[in-house]
Design an enzyme around this catalytic site. Structure first.
Site, PDB file in Angstrom:
ATOM      1  N   VAL A  12      10.691  39.548 -29.163  1.00 23.42           N
ATOM      2  CA  VAL A  12      10.427  38.900 -27.865  1.00 23.42           C
ATOM      3  C   VAL A  12      11.387  37.733 -27.644  1.00 23.42           C
ATOM      4  CG1 VAL A  12       8.741  37.564 -26.543  1.00 23.42           C
ATOM      5  CG2 VAL A  12       8.005  39.573 -27.846  1.00 23.42           C
ATOM      6  N   GLU A 148       4.900  38.485 -21.981  1.00 22.11           N
ATOM      7  CA  GLU A 148       5.994  39.429 -21.770  1.00 22.11           C
ATOM      8  C   GLU A 148       5.436  40.850 -21.792  1.00 22.11           C
ATOM      9  OE1 GLU A 148       5.598  40.909 -25.615  1.00 22.11           O
ATOM     10  OE2 GLU A 148       7.064  41.650 -24.198  1.00 22.11           O
ATOM     11  N   PHE A 149       6.110  41.751 -21.085  1.00 21.45           N
ATOM     12  CA  PHE A 149       5.674  43.149 -21.021  1.00 21.45           C
ATOM     13  C   PHE A 149       6.806  44.071 -21.479  1.00 21.45           C
ATOM     14  CE2 PHE A 149       1.652  42.317 -19.058  1.00 21.45           C
ATOM     15  CZ  PHE A 149       1.854  41.143 -18.339  1.00 21.45           C
ATOM     16  N   GLU A 152       9.703  47.814 -26.692  1.00 19.28           N
ATOM     17  CA  GLU A 152      10.825  47.968 -27.617  1.00 19.28           C
ATOM     18  C   GLU A 152      11.564  49.256 -27.258  1.00 19.28           C
ATOM     19  OE1 GLU A 152       8.315  45.974 -31.234  1.00 19.28           O
ATOM     20  OE2 GLU A 152      10.003  47.242 -31.770  1.00 19.28           O
ATOM     21  N   PHE A 248       2.496  57.262 -19.970  1.00 22.42           N
ATOM     22  CA  PHE A 248       1.521  57.024 -21.047  1.00 22.42           C
ATOM     23  C   PHE A 248       0.458  58.095 -21.048  1.00 22.42           C
ATOM     24  CE2 PHE A 248       2.460  53.136 -23.307  1.00 22.42           C
ATOM     25  CZ  PHE A 248       3.624  52.800 -22.638  1.00 22.42           C
ATOM     26  N   CYS A 259       2.275  45.932 -31.208  1.00 23.72           N
ATOM     27  CA  CYS A 259       1.450  45.362 -30.134  1.00 23.72           C
ATOM     28  C   CYS A 259       0.112  46.055 -29.928  1.00 23.72           C
ATOM     29  CB  CYS A 259       2.256  45.365 -28.839  1.00 23.72           C
ATOM     30  SG  CYS A 259       3.696  44.317 -28.982  1.00 23.72           S
ATOM     31  N   ARG A 324       6.627  48.738 -37.851  1.00 22.87           N
ATOM     32  CA  ARG A 324       5.329  48.052 -37.942  1.00 22.87           C
ATOM     33  C   ARG A 324       4.231  48.901 -37.301  1.00 22.87           C
ATOM     34  NH1 ARG A 324       6.765  42.424 -35.264  1.00 22.87           N
ATOM     35  NH2 ARG A 324       8.085  43.822 -34.055  1.00 22.87           N
TER      36      ARG A 324
HETATM   37  C1  UDX Z   1       3.941  47.949 -25.667  1.00 29.00           C
HETATM   38  C2  UDX Z   1       3.731  47.800 -24.165  1.00 29.00           C
HETATM   39  O1  UDX Z   1       4.123  49.004 -23.518  1.00 29.00           O
HETATM   40  C3  UDX Z   1       4.599  46.643 -23.659  1.00 29.00           C
HETATM   41  O2  UDX Z   1       4.353  46.455 -22.267  1.00 29.00           O
HETATM   42  C4  UDX Z   1       4.205  45.367 -24.413  1.00 29.00           C
HETATM   43  O3  UDX Z   1       5.019  44.278 -24.007  1.00 29.00           O
HETATM   44  C5  UDX Z   1       4.387  45.577 -25.905  1.00 29.00           C
HETATM   45  O4  UDX Z   1       3.615  46.709 -26.335  1.00 29.00           O
HETATM   46  P1  UDX Z   1       5.769  48.910 -27.299  1.00 29.00           P
HETATM   47  O5  UDX Z   1       4.802  48.511 -28.363  1.00 29.00           O
HETATM   48  O6  UDX Z   1       7.213  48.588 -27.445  1.00 29.00           O
HETATM   49  O7  UDX Z   1       5.294  48.261 -25.875  1.00 29.00           O
HETATM   50  O8  UDX Z   1       5.680  50.482 -27.195  1.00 29.00           O
HETATM   51  P2  UDX Z   1       5.195  51.538 -26.114  1.00 29.00           P
HETATM   52  O9  UDX Z   1       6.373  52.153 -25.506  1.00 29.00           O
HETATM   53  O10 UDX Z   1       4.157  50.940 -25.236  1.00 29.00           O
HETATM   54  O11 UDX Z   1       4.483  52.622 -27.067  1.00 29.00           O
HETATM   55  C6  UDX Z   1       3.375  52.212 -27.842  1.00 29.00           C
HETATM   56  C7  UDX Z   1       2.907  53.404 -28.667  1.00 29.00           C
HETATM   57  O12 UDX Z   1       2.371  54.408 -27.805  1.00 29.00           O
HETATM   58  C8  UDX Z   1       4.028  54.066 -29.462  1.00 29.00           C
HETATM   59  O13 UDX Z   1       3.539  54.454 -30.742  1.00 29.00           O
HETATM   60  C9  UDX Z   1       4.357  55.305 -28.625  1.00 29.00           C
HETATM   61  O14 UDX Z   1       4.873  56.379 -29.414  1.00 29.00           O
HETATM   62  C10 UDX Z   1       2.988  55.656 -28.076  1.00 29.00           C
HETATM   63  N1  UDX Z   1       3.071  56.428 -26.824  1.00 29.00           N
HETATM   64  C11 UDX Z   1       3.580  55.846 -25.707  1.00 29.00           C
HETATM   65  C12 UDX Z   1       2.578  57.729 -26.810  1.00 29.00           C
HETATM   66  O15 UDX Z   1       2.114  58.245 -27.821  1.00 29.00           O
HETATM   67  N2  UDX Z   1       2.619  58.428 -25.645  1.00 29.00           N
HETATM   68  C13 UDX Z   1       3.121  57.890 -24.494  1.00 29.00           C
HETATM   69  O16 UDX Z   1       3.120  58.579 -23.465  1.00 29.00           O
HETATM   70  C14 UDX Z   1       3.626  56.557 -24.533  1.00 29.00           C
END
Ligand code: UDX
Length: 431
Positions: A12, A148-149, A152, A248, A259, A324
Site C-alpha cells: 500500500v 485504499e482499494f 495487488e 468477483f 486482505c 500471504r
Molecule cells: C482485495 C480487494 O479487491 C481490494 O479492493 C483491497 O484493496 C485489497 O483486497 P486483493 O487482495 O489484491 O484485493 O485481491 P483480489 O483481486 O480482490 O482477490 C482476492 C482473492 O479472491 C484472490 O485469492 C483471488 O484469486 C480471489 N478471486 C477474486 C476469485 O477467486 N474469484 C474472483 O472472481 C475474484
C-alpha cells in the site's frame, strides 16, 4: 502541490507514495528496513507490481520522491499517510500496534496543521481511538481516514482510475485530502466524504461483501458438480443482471491474500465483541476455510496413491508475488500432510513461497521441470503462462495423464485432445 509523507513502503505505502508523486506531489516514504530504503532510493522496486518501477523511476528522475528511515525528514509535510501493516493477531483481531506507533512518532515531529491520514486497513472505530489518544497527549493533529482499494497486480491502474475515493474526517482534513487528490477528482473520479468511522467501515464492508460473493459462487460450483450444471455459464447468466454484476463471480480454490481473510475476520470479531450478529459473514469465512480442505480431498481422491505432483502456482492470484494467505499455499500444506511429494513452479512468487519452508514442497525451475517425475499436474494460480502449456510435450513427461485445474486456465477439450483426463471445479468432471 503538497509535500506529503507515507509511513510504510509495503504494497500500500509504496504504490501510494509513488503514485502521489506521479500526480505532482513531493513525497517522502519512511520505512524501518534499511535494505528496502537502499533498494528504493536506487529505483529498484521491492514488490512485483505491474508498471510500478516505471513510475518509481520517473518520480526519482523528477526529484519528487525520497526514501528515508528517519521521521526527522517529514517535519514540513502537510499530510502523513499511515500505510503500515495491520496483520491479524492469534485471536484473528487486527494488530494495530504498528499504526499506533507510527501515529505517535509522526505526531511528535509534524506541525499542528499537518493531518495524519490512516490508509492502513484498520478496524472500524480505530481512528476515533487514535484521535482521543492524541488529544490525551495534548496533540492538536487531526486524524483522517482514506482507505485504499488497490488490488495487488493492478494497483497502479486502480490508483489512477479508482471507482471512488473515500475521505473520512473533519472539514479541515477533508479539504486537505481534496487538494491532494485534486488531479484525480478533476478527471471525474467520484468521492465519498464522511466521518472517520463510516470511512473505515466502507473499506471493511466492501472487502467482506466481495468475500461473501466469492464464497457464494464457490458453493454454487459445488452444487453444479452434483447436478451436472456448468458454473462458468452460471456466472455468466447471473452476472448479466446489473444488480449482481459479473466481477468477483469466478469460482476458484477459495479467496486468499493479505486482505480478504484478515478483513473478514476483523469485521466478524468486531461484530461479535459488540454483540452484533454477523452470521452471513461468518458463514462465508467458514465456507472458505472448508474449501481448501475440499480442494485437497478432490485432488487426493483423483490421485489416490500417485503421490508425486507438479503444482503450478503458489501466489494467491495471478499478477502478484504475494503468497500471504494464498489458497495455493493452504492447499499445498494440506496435500503435504496427506503424504504428497510436490514440486512447485510459480513464474513470480516462488522465492516468497520457498521462504515458507514447507516440507516435501521443492522448487521447480520451470513448468517442465515441475512435471518431470510427476504423476499428475495441479493448477492453483491462474498465471497466463499455464494457459499456454505445451500439452503434447508434457503428456510425454507425466506418468498419469491427469490435469486438475482449479483455476480453469486450460481448455478441457485441449487437454483431452492430448490424452489427458481433465478435472476442474463447477463442472461434471471426467469419469
Ligand atoms: C482485495 C480487494 O479487491 C481490494 O479492493 C483491497 O484493496 C485489497 O483486497 P486483493 O487482495 O489484491 O484485493 O485481491 P483480489 O483481486 O480482490 O482477490 C482476492 C482473492 O479472491 C484472490 O485469492 C483471488 O484469486 C480471489 N478471486 C477474486 C476469485 O477467486 N474469484 C474472483 O472472481 C475474484
Amino acid at each position: 502541490m503538497k509535500k506529503i509523507a507515507c509511513i510504510g513502503t509495503g504494497y500500500v505505502g509504496l504504490v501510494s507514495g509513488v503514485m502521489f508523486a506521479s500526480i505532482g506531489h513531493n513525497v517522502i516514504c519512511i520505512d524501518t528496513d534499511p535494505t528496502k530504503i537502499k533498494q528504493l532510493s536506487a529505483g529498484e522496486c521491492t514488490i512485483y507490481e505491474k508498471d510500478l518501477e516505471k513510475y518509481l523511476s520517473d518520480a526519482i528522475l523528477n526529484d519528487r520522491i525520497e526514501f528515508s528511515m528517519s521521521y526527522e525528514d517529514i517535519k514540513d509535510i502537510s499530510a502523513v499517510f499511515i500505510c503500515v501493516g495491520t496483520p491479524p493477531g492469534p485471536d484473528g483481531k487486527a494488530n494495530l500496534s504498528y499504526v499506533i506507533d507510527s501515529v505517535l512518532e509522526a505526531a511528535n515531529i509534524i506541525s499542528d496543521q499537518a493531518i495524519i491520514v490512516i490508509k492502513s486497513t484498520v478496524t472500524p472505530g480505530t481512528c476515533k481511538k487514535l484521535q482521543a489518544m492524541l488529544e490525551e497527549k495534548g496533540c492538536k493533529h487531526k486524524i483522517a481516514s482514506n482507505p485504499e482499494f488497490l488490488r495487488e497486480g493492478s494497483a497502479v491502474a486502480d490508483f489512477q482510475s479508482p471507482d471512488r475515493i473515500v475521505f473520512g474526517g473533519d472539514e479541515f482534513s477533508l479539504n486537505v485530502l481534496h487538494e491532494i487528490y485534486k488531479p484525480l477528482i478533476d478527471e471525474g473520479v467520484k468521492t465519498v466524504e464522511t466521518d472517520v468511522t463510516t470511512s473505515e467501515l466502507i473499506k471493511h464492508a466492501s472487502n467482506s461483501f466481495l468475500a461473501v460473493k466469492l464464497s457464494y459462487i464457490n458453493e454454487m460450483a459445488n452444487l453444479c458438480e452434483k447436478i451436472g450444471a456448468d458454473v462458468e455459464t452460471l456466472s455468466l447468466g447471473m452476472g448479466l443482471d446489473k444488480r449482481i454484476g459479473s466481477q468477483f463471480l469466478k469460482s476458484g480454490p477459495g479467496f486468499g491474500g493479505s486482505c480478504f481473510p484478515k478483513d473478514t475476520l476483523a469485521l466478524s470479531n468486531l461484530s461479535r465483541d459488540l454483540g452484533v450478529n454477523a452470521s452471513v459473514l461468518d458463514a462465508a469465512i467458514d465456507s472458505n476455510l472448508k474449501r481448501y480442505e475440499l480442494m485437497k480431498d478432490k485432488i487426493s481422491s483423483i490421485c489416490a496413491d500417485n503421490k508425486n505432483l507438479a503444482i503450478l502456482g503458489a501466489a494467491f492470484k495471478a499478477g502478484t508475488d504475494d503468497v500471504r494467505e494464498s489458497p495455493a499455499v493452504n492447499i499445498i500444506e494440506l496435500l503435504v500432510s496427506d503424504g504428497f511429494k510436490l514440486k512447485i513452479y510459480d513464474p513470480v512468487a516462488l522465492e516468497n513461497f520457498m521462504k515458507l519452508n514447507i516440507k516435501h514442497a521443492s522448487p521447480a525451475t520451470s513448468l517442465v521441470d515441475a512435471c518431470i517425475g510427476a504423476d499428475a499436474i495441479v493448477i492453483l494460480t491462474e498465471w497466463e503462462e499455464f494457459a499456454k502449456i505445451d500439452l503434447a510435450k508434457i503428456a510425454e513427461i507425466v506418468s498419469l495423464k491427469v490435469i486438475i485445474d482449479l483455476r480453469k486456465v486450460i481448455k478441457a477439450e485441449e487437454a483431452k485432445k492430448h490424452g489427458f483426463k481433465y478435472y476442474t471445479i463447477g463442472q461434471t468432471n471426467d469419469a
